[in-house]
Write a protein that holds these residues in place. Structure first.
Motif, PDB file in Angstrom:
ATOM      1  N   SER A 244      -0.293 -12.282  15.497  1.00  0.00           N
ATOM      2  CA  SER A 244      -0.099 -12.278  14.053  1.00  0.00           C
ATOM      3  C   SER A 244      -1.384 -11.810  13.395  1.00  0.00           C
ATOM      4  CB  SER A 244       0.270 -13.681  13.553  1.00  0.00           C
ATOM      5  OG  SER A 244       1.503 -14.098  14.077  1.00  0.00           O
ATOM      6  N   GLY A 245      -1.292 -11.356  12.150  1.00  0.00           N
ATOM      7  CA  GLY A 245      -2.512 -10.880  11.513  1.00  0.00           C
ATOM      8  C   GLY A 245      -2.354 -10.605  10.040  1.00  0.00           C
ATOM      9  N   LEU A 246      -3.481 -10.350   9.397  1.00  0.00           N
ATOM     10  CA  LEU A 246      -3.544  -9.924   8.006  1.00  0.00           C
ATOM     11  C   LEU A 246      -4.238  -8.576   7.964  1.00  0.00           C
ATOM     12  CD1 LEU A 246      -3.266 -10.430   4.923  1.00  0.00           C
ATOM     13  CD2 LEU A 246      -5.524 -11.528   5.012  1.00  0.00           C
ATOM     14  N   LEU A 247      -3.563  -7.589   7.382  1.00  0.00           N
ATOM     15  CA  LEU A 247      -4.133  -6.253   7.223  1.00  0.00           C
ATOM     16  C   LEU A 247      -4.583  -6.094   5.785  1.00  0.00           C
ATOM     17  CD1 LEU A 247      -4.807  -3.340   7.920  1.00  0.00           C
ATOM     18  CD2 LEU A 247      -2.380  -2.777   7.658  1.00  0.00           C
ATOM     19  N   HIS A 248      -5.874  -5.913   5.596  1.00  0.00           N
ATOM     20  CA  HIS A 248      -6.443  -5.748   4.260  1.00  0.00           C
ATOM     21  C   HIS A 248      -6.983  -4.334   4.138  1.00  0.00           C
ATOM     22  CE1 HIS A 248      -8.287  -6.964   0.486  1.00  0.00           C
ATOM     23  NE2 HIS A 248      -9.405  -6.380   0.870  1.00  0.00           N
ATOM     24  N   ALA A 249      -6.439  -3.581   3.204  1.00  0.00           N
ATOM     25  CA  ALA A 249      -6.878  -2.199   2.990  1.00  0.00           C
ATOM     26  C   ALA A 249      -6.549  -1.813   1.558  1.00  0.00           C
ATOM     27  CB  ALA A 249      -6.199  -1.248   3.970  1.00  0.00           C
ATOM     28  N   THR A 250      -7.192  -0.799   1.060  1.00  0.00           N
ATOM     29  CA  THR A 250      -6.978  -0.375  -0.316  1.00  0.00           C
ATOM     30  C   THR A 250      -5.555   0.128  -0.503  1.00  0.00           C
ATOM     31  OG1 THR A 250      -7.865   1.796   0.262  1.00  0.00           O
ATOM     32  CG2 THR A 250      -9.377   0.226  -0.741  1.00  0.00           C
ATOM     33  N   THR A 251      -5.104   0.073  -1.751  1.00  0.00           N
ATOM     34  CA  THR A 251      -3.765   0.540  -2.097  1.00  0.00           C
ATOM     35  C   THR A 251      -3.610   2.020  -1.745  1.00  0.00           C
ATOM     36  OG1 THR A 251      -3.630  -1.057  -3.892  1.00  0.00           O
ATOM     37  CG2 THR A 251      -2.140   0.815  -3.999  1.00  0.00           C
ATOM     38  N   GLY A 252      -2.479   2.342  -1.111  1.00  0.00           N
ATOM     39  CA  GLY A 252      -2.196   3.728  -0.770  1.00  0.00           C
ATOM     40  C   GLY A 252      -2.889   4.237   0.470  1.00  0.00           C
ATOM     41  N   SER A 253      -3.425   3.322   1.307  1.00  0.00           N
ATOM     42  CA  SER A 253      -4.159   3.764   2.495  1.00  0.00           C
ATOM     43  C   SER A 253      -3.311   3.765   3.762  1.00  0.00           C
ATOM     44  CB  SER A 253      -5.386   2.864   2.704  1.00  0.00           C
ATOM     45  OG  SER A 253      -4.994   1.515   2.900  1.00  0.00           O
ATOM     46  N   GLY A 254      -2.049   3.319   3.659  1.00  0.00           N
ATOM     47  CA  GLY A 254      -1.173   3.358   4.823  1.00  0.00           C
ATOM     48  C   GLY A 254      -0.927   2.014   5.476  1.00  0.00           C
ATOM     49  N   LYS A 255      -0.985   0.913   4.694  1.00  0.00           N
ATOM     50  CA  LYS A 255      -0.754  -0.420   5.273  1.00  0.00           C
ATOM     51  C   LYS A 255       0.680  -0.579   5.755  1.00  0.00           C
ATOM     52  CE  LYS A 255      -1.986  -2.759   1.640  1.00  0.00           C
ATOM     53  NZ  LYS A 255      -2.349  -1.628   0.751  1.00  0.00           N
ATOM     54  N   THR A 256       1.625  -0.141   4.937  1.00  0.00           N
ATOM     55  CA  THR A 256       3.038  -0.305   5.296  1.00  0.00           C
ATOM     56  C   THR A 256       3.345   0.407   6.602  1.00  0.00           C
ATOM     57  OG1 THR A 256       3.696  -0.518   2.974  1.00  0.00           O
ATOM     58  CG2 THR A 256       5.408   0.100   4.543  1.00  0.00           C
ATOM     59  N   LEU A 257       2.885   1.646   6.711  1.00  0.00           N
ATOM     60  CA  LEU A 257       3.139   2.397   7.946  1.00  0.00           C
ATOM     61  C   LEU A 257       2.466   1.751   9.144  1.00  0.00           C
ATOM     62  CD1 LEU A 257       2.970   6.204   7.036  1.00  0.00           C
ATOM     63  CD2 LEU A 257       4.943   4.880   7.811  1.00  0.00           C
ATOM     64  N   ALA A 258       1.284   1.199   8.940  1.00  0.00           N
ATOM     65  CA  ALA A 258       0.562   0.586  10.057  1.00  0.00           C
ATOM     66  C   ALA A 258       1.409  -0.493  10.716  1.00  0.00           C
ATOM     67  CB  ALA A 258      -0.763   0.013   9.582  1.00  0.00           C
ATOM     68  N   VAL A 259       1.950  -1.407   9.908  1.00  0.00           N
ATOM     69  CA  VAL A 259       2.706  -2.533  10.459  1.00  0.00           C
ATOM     70  C   VAL A 259       4.111  -2.094  10.872  1.00  0.00           C
ATOM     71  CG1 VAL A 259       3.656  -4.808   9.946  1.00  0.00           C
ATOM     72  CG2 VAL A 259       1.362  -4.215   9.180  1.00  0.00           C
ATOM     73  N   TRP A 260       4.749  -1.253  10.087  1.00  0.00           N
ATOM     74  CA  TRP A 260       6.119  -0.860  10.408  1.00  0.00           C
ATOM     75  C   TRP A 260       6.177  -0.010  11.674  1.00  0.00           C
ATOM     76  CZ3 TRP A 260      10.687  -2.400  10.287  1.00  0.00           C
ATOM     77  CH2 TRP A 260      11.805  -1.558  10.335  1.00  0.00           C
ATOM     78  N   LEU A 261       5.260   0.931  11.815  1.00  0.00           N
ATOM     79  CA  LEU A 261       5.256   1.733  13.031  1.00  0.00           C
ATOM     80  C   LEU A 261       4.903   0.880  14.246  1.00  0.00           C
ATOM     81  CD1 LEU A 261       3.587   5.045  11.765  1.00  0.00           C
ATOM     82  CD2 LEU A 261       6.016   4.565  12.124  1.00  0.00           C
ATOM     83  N   GLY A 262       4.020  -0.106  14.049  1.00  0.00           N
ATOM     84  CA  GLY A 262       3.727  -1.030  15.134  1.00  0.00           C
ATOM     85  C   GLY A 262       4.944  -1.833  15.530  1.00  0.00           C
ATOM     86  N   ALA A 263       5.735  -2.249  14.532  1.00  0.00           N
ATOM     87  CA  ALA A 263       6.959  -3.004  14.817  1.00  0.00           C
ATOM     88  C   ALA A 263       7.964  -2.143  15.571  1.00  0.00           C
ATOM     89  CB  ALA A 263       7.565  -3.505  13.506  1.00  0.00           C
ATOM     90  N   LEU A 264       8.118  -0.889  15.154  1.00  0.00           N
ATOM     91  CA  LEU A 264       9.072  -0.007  15.833  1.00  0.00           C
ATOM     92  C   LEU A 264       8.655   0.231  17.281  1.00  0.00           C
ATOM     93  CD1 LEU A 264       9.830   2.633  13.035  1.00  0.00           C
ATOM     94  CD2 LEU A 264      11.225   0.683  13.731  1.00  0.00           C
ATOM     95  N   GLN A 265       7.381   0.391  17.530  1.00  0.00           N
ATOM     96  CA  GLN A 265       6.919   0.609  18.897  1.00  0.00           C
ATOM     97  C   GLN A 265       7.142  -0.625  19.773  1.00  0.00           C
ATOM     98  OE1 GLN A 265       2.937   2.568  19.239  1.00  0.00           O
ATOM     99  NE2 GLN A 265       3.104   2.771  17.023  1.00  0.00           N
ATOM    100  N   ALA A 266       6.862  -1.796  19.210  1.00  0.00           N
ATOM    101  CA  ALA A 266       6.907  -3.013  20.021  1.00  0.00           C
ATOM    102  C   ALA A 266       8.314  -3.577  20.170  1.00  0.00           C
ATOM    103  CB  ALA A 266       6.000  -4.073  19.411  1.00  0.00           C
ATOM    104  N   LEU A 267       9.180  -3.323  19.169  1.00  0.00           N
ATOM    105  CA  LEU A 267      10.452  -4.046  19.129  1.00  0.00           C
ATOM    106  C   LEU A 267      11.685  -3.165  19.142  1.00  0.00           C
ATOM    107  CD1 LEU A 267       9.444  -6.602  16.323  1.00  0.00           C
ATOM    108  CD2 LEU A 267       9.373  -6.962  18.803  1.00  0.00           C
ATOM    109  N   SER A 268      11.523  -1.843  19.123  1.00  0.00           N
ATOM    110  CA  SER A 268      12.696  -0.980  18.983  1.00  0.00           C
ATOM    111  C   SER A 268      13.624  -1.017  20.178  1.00  0.00           C
ATOM    112  CB  SER A 268      12.269   0.470  18.707  1.00  0.00           C
ATOM    113  OG  SER A 268      11.543   0.986  19.817  1.00  0.00           O
TER     114      SER A 268
END
Length: 856
Positions: free
Chosen positions: A54-78
């Motif tokens: 589990s984790g917390l991703l802290h990054a500026t707005t518009g830097s790709g946070k959503t893609l970071a976690v969603w692509l990680g989820a697709l790789q690990a759980l698809s």
């Protein structure tokens, strides 16, 4: 033969059921096809998710946070097709459809076998029924809708498959009861699936380690891109006004705002209140009727269909400008937006950065925000905001500690969702960080409350909500009480909202019940960018027709009047320090130099080491102006405390006014402030301060109001029953009845205690008041005796006067005062005040003035 057929059949079946896996290579290819490349922090998130962390991703707005976690989820759980593998929690239902579209884009290529859907308060009953027949693989939802799912009888069977929960905009939820509600929901999910992964996304937080631990104990902290370029500038009026008041300057900058909007392909114009949003939208169209169809309105009271259309039109580039409130602060990805304009001060660094990030919302793009001050001192706020943002000074957020109203609501929810055994659930609840210190006594009280309502309500069947069955599992046996609880799940408590719709059908928006109650049939008001005439009221629905444009009332919504943050206040005092040393750091400070010079000449400039107080006598009486720069919430408590401390020794009557910068005490009799003020501001220990604040205010009445919210969350009163909505008056009457019953027959009731605690900690912020007293004790008290109101004192005079006078009479009085002050300062003649005053009355809702009579 049989064996071969069986083998072939088994092989065929395995081929059909083996879904494709979204590998890292496939993900990289998907990004490359769009001209993108994964950042190091995104790959770190992929590795952590693959490892089950589990984790917390802290990054500026518009830097790709959503893609970071969603692509990680697709790789690990698809590789799985299990329903509800991923829950994506968003703080606002308005964000759900935009979030869903963003997730579907990648899933369509990397996990085409996955189904995705959204489930919020805006989801139709037909959609919900279809989802329940076949749950999607990934679901976008809100904290309230998640709790509703936990209240389903089949919740253990449905929800135990959840592998990953993603909490978007965690900074928005962290410091509220909604965040506590989510903590408890996550604890329930972890009970069913101990390997549950939880990831949070955040852009504007200071206390990152604490935020990560609150989301998921032991969570890793991943820091993403923090170097996003943000341009912050300020629109300045034609000339400085040395005597100003809250909101009055507003529309005088309309031509400059129009010029900025015209210069960009697309803009977001943020306001702090919905009434201000309506006014600016109408002003833009009045000034540029050719922009009709290119300028839109967006705030949380508008119908969901209207909000959705605006969001889609902005994303597609159909709109040139959207005038909005905090409804677009979060999440919605408007890539075409070139610039943001902020009407009035953002009042906090985090809020400014959040809104600025709505422009240039993509990695590598610059964000641009223009501040539009509504009075002269907001120009100083603008300078301080930019300095604090550039220094990386962001406000922390902390979770509430063990609110029992949220806990008892959760107990009923869990009892509906399969039931619970008390000892097992106690350990689960304590795993939620806000309840780590929950005492056994508080736990037993909560159990008794949901079982029979406590000592004073045990005779009433409606409060026998949860009872143990023969096996010792606590459940809700009454179907009527179950329906009522599900209809009222959540911690968002607001004044009753009335639906506004046309006689011919078509819902427009919602508005406060109190506003409609002041209208008569035929009265015209402005809502949703339309002039509407009230026809009739039935229940909680106001029926209207279109009215010709003309003079209209503005709906006024509670909330939105933010106090300045401690971070911003400190930055403002630092700017005063620099000005006192003759250093004007930027164009904003150079522009307001005449105001600062006049303040220094007639009195003194405040600073980090100097506390300025001004004592003055006028025909109204004897004034004390004090400028701690601690925000209006602290100033309210401080003004009442000072009046009370004076009244312990000397009979006195005070009128009070507050702003974000200071406070005024007006007395009919003189007070020797020079001899007494330092002692009156002396700090005391926390318990003593709480006792003094409760004594200084009408704490019982304030706690009664606070109790209504607690009673609503705890299930004592209900905003609505199935098929029925209740008015605000009914709710307040019901809450007051329970308050009186508990005070008389159950004075140890923990909900009463919670009301007192929240009043002191949240509404009055006694801890911040204590910190302010400690800071002021270290400062040098500079007591001045100006002959007339100074630039810092004048806004306080206006705040007090406009509560007692009509717009017209106050305009005449202010015009005379301004003429006299400018003449004394060697200034210009005063322009017409009436229009600016009328604007300020709707543009910026004044803080309620408290008048205390302290007699001893």
């Amino acid at each position: 033969m049989t064996t071969k057929i069986a083998t072939k059949t088994a092989t065929t079946k395995a081929t059909k059921t083996a879904p494709p896996t979204a590998t890292t290579a496939a993900t990289t290819d998907w990004l490359a096809a769009r001209g993108w490349k994964a950042f190091p922090f995104q790959r770190q998130v992929w590795r952590d998710i693959a490892a089950g962390r589990s984790g917390l991703l802290h990054a500026t707005t518009g830097s790709g946070k959503t893609l970071a976690v969603w692509l990680g989820a697709l790789q690990a759980l698809s590789a799985t097709e299990a329903p509800l593998t991923v829950l994506w929690v968003t703080p606002m239902r308005a964000l759900s459809q935009d979030t869903l579209r963003a997730l579907q884009d990648a899933a369509a290529v990397l996990a085409p076998h996955w189904s995705l859907a959204a489930r919020t308060g805006d989801t139709s009953s037909g959609e919900r029924a279809a989802q329940q027949r076949r749950w999607p693989t990934a679901l976008v939802t809100t904290p309230e809708s998640l709790s509703l799912m936990l209240a389903r009888a089949d919740a253990p069977e449905v929800m135990h498959r959840v592998r990953l929960v993603v909490v978007d905009e965690w900074h928005e939820l962290l410091g509220s009861k909604r965040g506590v509600q989510l903590q408890l929901a996550l604890a329930r999910l972890r009970h069913w699936n101990p390997g549950l992964m939880t990831w949070g996304l955040s852009a504007t937080l200071a206390n990152l380690e604490e935020a990560a631990d609150t989301l998921a104990p032991g969570a890793v902290l991943v820091r993403g891109a923090q170097d996003k370029a943000i341009d912050i500038d300020t629109l300045l009026p034609a000339r400085i006004e040395r005597f100003a008041w809250s909101g009055h300057m507003g529309l005088s900058l309309l031509p400059a705002v129009i010029e900025r909007i015209a210069s960009a392909a697309s803009s977001l114009v943020f306001t702090n209140t919905r009434s201000q949003c309506e006014r600016w939208f109408q002003a833009l169209l009045d000034a540029r009727p050719d922009w009709a169809g290119l300028v839109a309105l967006h705030h949380g009271s508008l119908d969901a269909e209207a909000r959705t259309w605006v969001e889609a039109a902005m994303k597609s580039g159909q709109l040139k400008c959207v005038v909005c409130t905090a409804s677009l602060d979060l999440g919605v990805d408007f890539l075409p937006v070139e610039q943001v304009l902020q009407i009035g001060s953002a009042k906090g660094v985090a809020r400014l950065l959040q809104r600025a990030g709505r422009s240039g919302h993509a990695p590598g793009r610059r964000s641009r925000v223009t501040l539009v001050p509504t009075h002269s001192l907001e120009i100083l706020e603008a300078s301080a905001l930019r300095a604090a943002a550039q220094a990386g000074q962001i406000e922390p957020r902390r979770a509430p500690e063990a609110p029992l109203d949220v806990l008892v609501q959760h107990l009923v929810t869990v009892a509906l969702g399969g039931g619970f055994r008390p000892d097992e659930l106690r350990a689960e609840v304590r795993s939620a960080p806000s309840y780590r210190a929950l005492s056994d006594d508080a736990w037993q009280w909560a159990l008794a409350f949901v079982r029979h309502g406590g000592e004073s309500l045990r005779s009433y069947p409606d409060f026998q909500r949860v009872v143990p069955d023969e096996s010792g599992v606590w459940r809700v046996p009454d179907a009527r009480l179950a329906r009522r609880h599900r209809s009222n799940i959540g911690t968002i408590v607001s004044d009753a909202a009335m639906s506004v719709q046309f006689l011919t059908g078509g819902r427009i928006a919602t508005v406060e019940e109190g506003f409609i109650a002041r209208l008569r049939p035929g009265d015209v008001f402005l809502l949703g960018g339309r002039s509407l005439a009230l026809v009739r009221v039935e229940g909680l629905t106001a029926y209207v027709r279109t009215a010709p444009p003309g003079k209209a009332l503005l709906p006024r919504w509670d909330g939105g009047q933010f106090p300045i943050s401690d971070t911003l206040a400190g930055a403002m005092l630092a700017r005063f320090d620099e000005a006192g040393q003759g250093r004007l750091a930027d164009r904003e400070m150079r522009f307001i130099e005449p105001l600062l010079a006049l303040q220094a000449t007639w009195s003194a400039l405040p600073g980090t080491e100097r506390l300025v107080a001004e004592v003055m006598t006028s025909p109204e009486g004897h004034h004390l102006f004090l400028f701690p720069f601690a925000g209006r919430t602290v100033h309210l408590g401080l003004a009442a405390l000072l009046a009370w401390r004076v009244g312990r020794d000397t009979p006195a009557t005070f009128s009070m006014a507050i702003t974000d910068y200071g406070l005024e005490l007006l007395s009919a009799t003189p007070i020797d402030w020079a001899a007494r003020l330092s002692a009156l501001l002396a700090p005391v220990d926390r318990d003593t301060l709480r006792e003094e604040v409760q004594a200084s205010l009408n704490a019982s009445e304030l706690a009664r109001r606070r109790f209504r919210e607690i009673a609503r969350i705890a299930g004592l009163i209900f905003q609505s029953h199935p098929g029925e909505a209740r008015s605000q008056r009914q709710l307040q009457a019901s809450a007051s009845l329970y308050f009186d019953v508990f005070q008389q027959h159950d004075p140890g009731n923990r909900l009463l205690q919670q009301a007192q605690q929240e009043l002191l900690s949240a509404e009055l912020d006694v801890d911040a008041l204590g910190a302010a007293l400690t800071r002021m004790a270290r400062q040098t008290l500079d007591l001045q005796h100006p002959a007339r109101p100074t630039p810092l004192a004048f806004p306080l005079l206006v705040e007090r006067l406009r509560e007692r006078a009509s717009t017209e009479s106050l305009a005449q009085r202010l015009a005379r005062m301004l003429a006299e002050l400018e003449s004394a300062a060697g200034g210009q003649a005063v322009a017409d005040v009436s229009a600016r005053l009328a604007f300020s009355q709707g543009d910026s809702k004044p803080a309620p003035r408290r008048t205390r009579r302290s007699r001893r």
